[in-house]
Scaffold this motif. Structure first.
Motif, PDB file in Angstrom:
ATOM      1  N   PHE A 156       0.844  -1.193   0.000  1.00 45.96           N
ATOM      2  CA  PHE A 156       0.000   0.000   0.000  1.00 45.96           C
ATOM      3  C   PHE A 156       0.879   1.242   0.000  1.00 45.96           C
ATOM      4  N   ILE A 157       0.269   2.373  -0.335  1.00 47.70           N
ATOM      5  CA  ILE A 157       0.913   3.670  -0.194  1.00 47.70           C
ATOM      6  C   ILE A 157      -0.086   4.620   0.457  1.00 47.70           C
ATOM      7  N   ASN A 158       0.452   5.613   1.166  1.00 45.22           N
ATOM      8  CA  ASN A 158      -0.363   6.684   1.741  1.00 45.22           C
ATOM      9  C   ASN A 158       0.029   7.991   1.078  1.00 45.22           C
ATOM     10  N   TYR A 159      -0.954   8.672   0.511  1.00 43.86           N
ATOM     11  CA  TYR A 159      -0.653   9.949  -0.147  1.00 43.86           C
ATOM     12  C   TYR A 159      -1.778  10.939   0.132  1.00 43.86           C
ATOM     13  N   GLN A 160      -1.399  12.071   0.713  1.00 42.97           N
ATOM     14  CA  GLN A 160      -2.337  13.147   1.040  1.00 42.97           C
ATOM     15  C   GLN A 160      -3.549  12.633   1.826  1.00 42.97           C
ATOM     16  N   GLY A 161      -3.266  11.804   2.807  1.00 42.93           N
ATOM     17  CA  GLY A 161      -4.306  11.335   3.698  1.00 42.93           C
ATOM     18  C   GLY A 161      -5.147  10.186   3.182  1.00 42.93           C
ATOM     19  N   LYS A 162      -4.839   9.697   1.980  1.00 44.98           N
ATOM     20  CA  LYS A 162      -5.600   8.582   1.415  1.00 44.98           C
ATOM     21  C   LYS A 162      -4.692   7.371   1.257  1.00 44.98           C
ATOM     22  N   ARG A 163      -5.220   6.230   1.619  1.00 45.84           N
ATOM     23  CA  ARG A 163      -4.467   4.981   1.486  1.00 45.84           C
ATOM     24  C   ARG A 163      -4.902   4.262   0.214  1.00 45.84           C
ATOM     25  N   TYR A 164      -3.900   3.830  -0.555  1.00 42.52           N
ATOM     26  CA  TYR A 164      -4.133   3.072  -1.781  1.00 42.52           C
ATOM     27  C   TYR A 164      -3.606   1.662  -1.550  1.00 42.52           C
ATOM     28  N   ASP A 165      -4.487   0.681  -1.547  1.00 46.51           N
ATOM     29  CA  ASP A 165      -4.107  -0.705  -1.297  1.00 46.51           C
ATOM     30  C   ASP A 165      -3.889  -1.452  -2.603  1.00 46.51           C
ATOM     31  N   SER A 166      -2.631  -1.677  -2.915  1.00 49.34           N
ATOM     32  CA  SER A 166      -2.250  -2.452  -4.089  1.00 49.34           C
ATOM     33  C   SER A 166      -3.013  -1.971  -5.336  1.00 49.34           C
ATOM     34  N   GLY A 167      -3.003  -2.761  -6.381  1.00 54.86           N
ATOM     35  CA  GLY A 167      -3.775  -2.438  -7.564  1.00 54.86           C
ATOM     36  C   GLY A 167      -3.102  -1.451  -8.506  1.00 54.86           C
ATOM     37  N   ARG A 168      -3.657  -1.357  -9.703  1.00 56.11           N
ATOM     38  CA  ARG A 168      -3.092  -0.519 -10.757  1.00 56.11           C
ATOM     39  C   ARG A 168      -3.092   0.969 -10.400  1.00 56.11           C
ATOM     40  N   GLU A 169      -4.161   1.419  -9.744  1.00 54.87           N
ATOM     41  CA  GLU A 169      -4.241   2.840  -9.370  1.00 54.87           C
ATOM     42  C   GLU A 169      -3.075   3.230  -8.474  1.00 54.87           C
ATOM     43  N   MET A 170      -2.763   2.380  -7.507  1.00 51.27           N
ATOM     44  CA  MET A 170      -1.627   2.626  -6.629  1.00 51.27           C
ATOM     45  C   MET A 170      -0.334   2.695  -7.427  1.00 51.27           C
ATOM     46  N   GLY A 171      -0.126   1.725  -8.321  1.00 50.56           N
ATOM     47  CA  GLY A 171       1.090   1.699  -9.122  1.00 50.56           C
ATOM     48  C   GLY A 171       1.236   2.922 -10.004  1.00 50.56           C
ATOM     49  N   GLU A 172       0.147   3.337 -10.623  1.00 47.38           N
ATOM     50  CA  GLU A 172       0.188   4.517 -11.489  1.00 47.38           C
ATOM     51  C   GLU A 172       0.550   5.769 -10.705  1.00 47.38           C
ATOM     52  N   LEU A 173      -0.019   5.912  -9.514  1.00 51.70           N
ATOM     53  CA  LEU A 173       0.267   7.092  -8.700  1.00 51.70           C
ATOM     54  C   LEU A 173       1.731   7.128  -8.291  1.00 51.70           C
ATOM     55  N   LEU A 174       2.235   6.012  -7.774  1.00 56.45           N
ATOM     56  CA  LEU A 174       3.617   5.982  -7.302  1.00 56.45           C
ATOM     57  C   LEU A 174       4.598   6.220  -8.450  1.00 56.45           C
ATOM     58  N   ILE A 175       4.440   5.511  -9.546  1.00 62.07           N
ATOM     59  CA  ILE A 175       5.370   5.651 -10.670  1.00 62.07           C
ATOM     60  C   ILE A 175       5.307   7.059 -11.247  1.00 62.07           C
ATOM     61  N   GLY A 176       4.107   7.607 -11.358  1.00 62.99           N
ATOM     62  CA  GLY A 176       3.972   8.964 -11.872  1.00 62.99           C
ATOM     63  C   GLY A 176       4.702   9.980 -11.005  1.00 62.99           C
ATOM     64  N   LYS A 177       4.582   9.847  -9.687  1.00 62.34           N
ATOM     65  CA  LYS A 177       5.263  10.764  -8.774  1.00 62.34           C
ATOM     66  C   LYS A 177       6.781  10.580  -8.837  1.00 62.34           C
ATOM     67  N   GLN A 178       7.229   9.337  -8.964  1.00 61.24           N
ATOM     68  CA  GLN A 178       8.671   9.088  -9.070  1.00 61.24           C
ATOM     69  C   GLN A 178       9.247   9.765 -10.307  1.00 61.24           C
ATOM     70  N   LEU A 179       8.605   9.586 -11.446  1.00 55.85           N
ATOM     71  CA  LEU A 179       9.102  10.171 -12.693  1.00 55.85           C
ATOM     72  C   LEU A 179       9.042  11.693 -12.649  1.00 55.85           C
TER      73      LEU A 179
END
Length: 300
Positions: free
Chosen positions: A171-194
């Motif tokens: 999971f990831i926590n971003y701006q007070g919201k938790r994203y548990d696994s899944g494509r949405e989580m991956g897209e958010l993390l990778i987008g922020k990294q890039l």
């Protein structure tokens, strides 16, 4: 490009030359230059216990002196304690040129990180400041890092495909919201990294990307990461073999031969780090010759 002394890189078809200040921060940083790793040291300040991303291979331990790997430390310091520690270290060990914050959580998720950098920058302006992050908050915090003189950024990036990322992170926590696994989580993390890498390069920061090599999960991603980060102006790429623990305790790490083969594949695109020691969050000294955080003596 594999030569550690190279002074230019190609970014989107344009030759980018490293300026003298950047070259100093390469040539005196033991992670960015293998030659420097024999001469200059670094001090990691463990001021950042909280993390906003749960990796399937990560176990964070405090008050631990028996393991040498990322995520462990003997103690958590506050910013004032960290400043005192640097005063003592630099006075006794003038070969320490780099001060980094690498956990044991994610530095950008801890306010103590920025107060520590402020204090170090104001009191020791010639020290090279670096941070190691999962990258989720890098776009949000890049201006603060620049303000406090942080010039070297390490981003751990393990996938470009969001579906692969979903297998690596719980999971990831971003701006007070938790994203548990899944494509949405991956897209958010990778987008922020890039985005964070792009912003850091624009500010003339030196960027290193760490990629944990997880056989059977992200094998196909590593070369693609190397190609992508090369086009973005990343200086060096560090492929780190999986430490089989936590959710990934059942997996078999890559062999040395597999790691070297992967580095050879990536080498034409981006400089490869071959001397990583997978440092603790409180490591002090030259790579592979750490000063024991508890005794002050070099570890055997």
């Amino acid at each position: 490009m594999a030569d550690e002394s190279y002074r230019e890189s190609e970014v989107d078809g344009t030759i980018v030359k490293w300026d003298p200040d950047q070259m100093r921060k390469i040539q005196e940083h033991p992670c960015y230059s293998e030659k420097a790793s024999h001469t200059f040291g670094r001090a990691h300040l463990p001021v950042a216990p909280k993390c906003n991303v749960q990796c399937n291979y990560c176990v964070r331990k405090f008050d631990c002196v028996n393991e040498s790997r990322p995520g462990v430390t003997s103690e958590i310091l506050n910013p004032e304690q960290a400043l005192k520690k640097i005063r003592d270290i630099v006075a006794e060990h003038p070969y320490i040129k780099v001060v980094g914050i690498a956990g044991p959580g994610d530095p950008l998720y801890n306010e103590a990180t920025f107060e520590t950098f402020r204090l170090i920058h104001e009191n020791f302006p010639d020290l090279i400041l670096c941070v190691s992050t999962n990258g989720l908050l890098l776009p949000d915090k890049i201006d603060l890092l620049e303000k406090y003189g942080v010039s070297n950024i390490t981003v751990t990036m393990n996938a470009l495909d969001p579906d692969v990322a979903a297998q690596i992170y719980q999971f990831i926590n971003y701006q007070g919201k938790r994203y548990d696994s899944g494509r949405e989580m991956g897209e958010l993390l990778i987008g922020k990294q890039l985005e964070g890498i792009r912003l850091a390069v624009e500010r003339k920061m030196l960027v290193k990307v760490n990629t944990v090599y997880i056989p059977g999960i992200n094998d196909s991603q590593i070369l693609e990461i190397a190609k992508k980060i090369s086009s973005m102006g990343v200086y060096i790429h560090n492929i780190i073999p999986l430490i089989a623990q936590a959710k990934f305790a059942h997996l078999k790490p890559p062999t040395m031969e597999e790691k070297l083969a992967m580095q050879e594949l990536c080498k034409p695109y981006v400089k490869q780090m071959s001397h990583c020691q997978r440092c603790r969050a409180d490591a002090v000294g030259c790579l592979g010759k750490d000063i024991n955080p508890c005794t002050g003596h070099k570890s055997e």
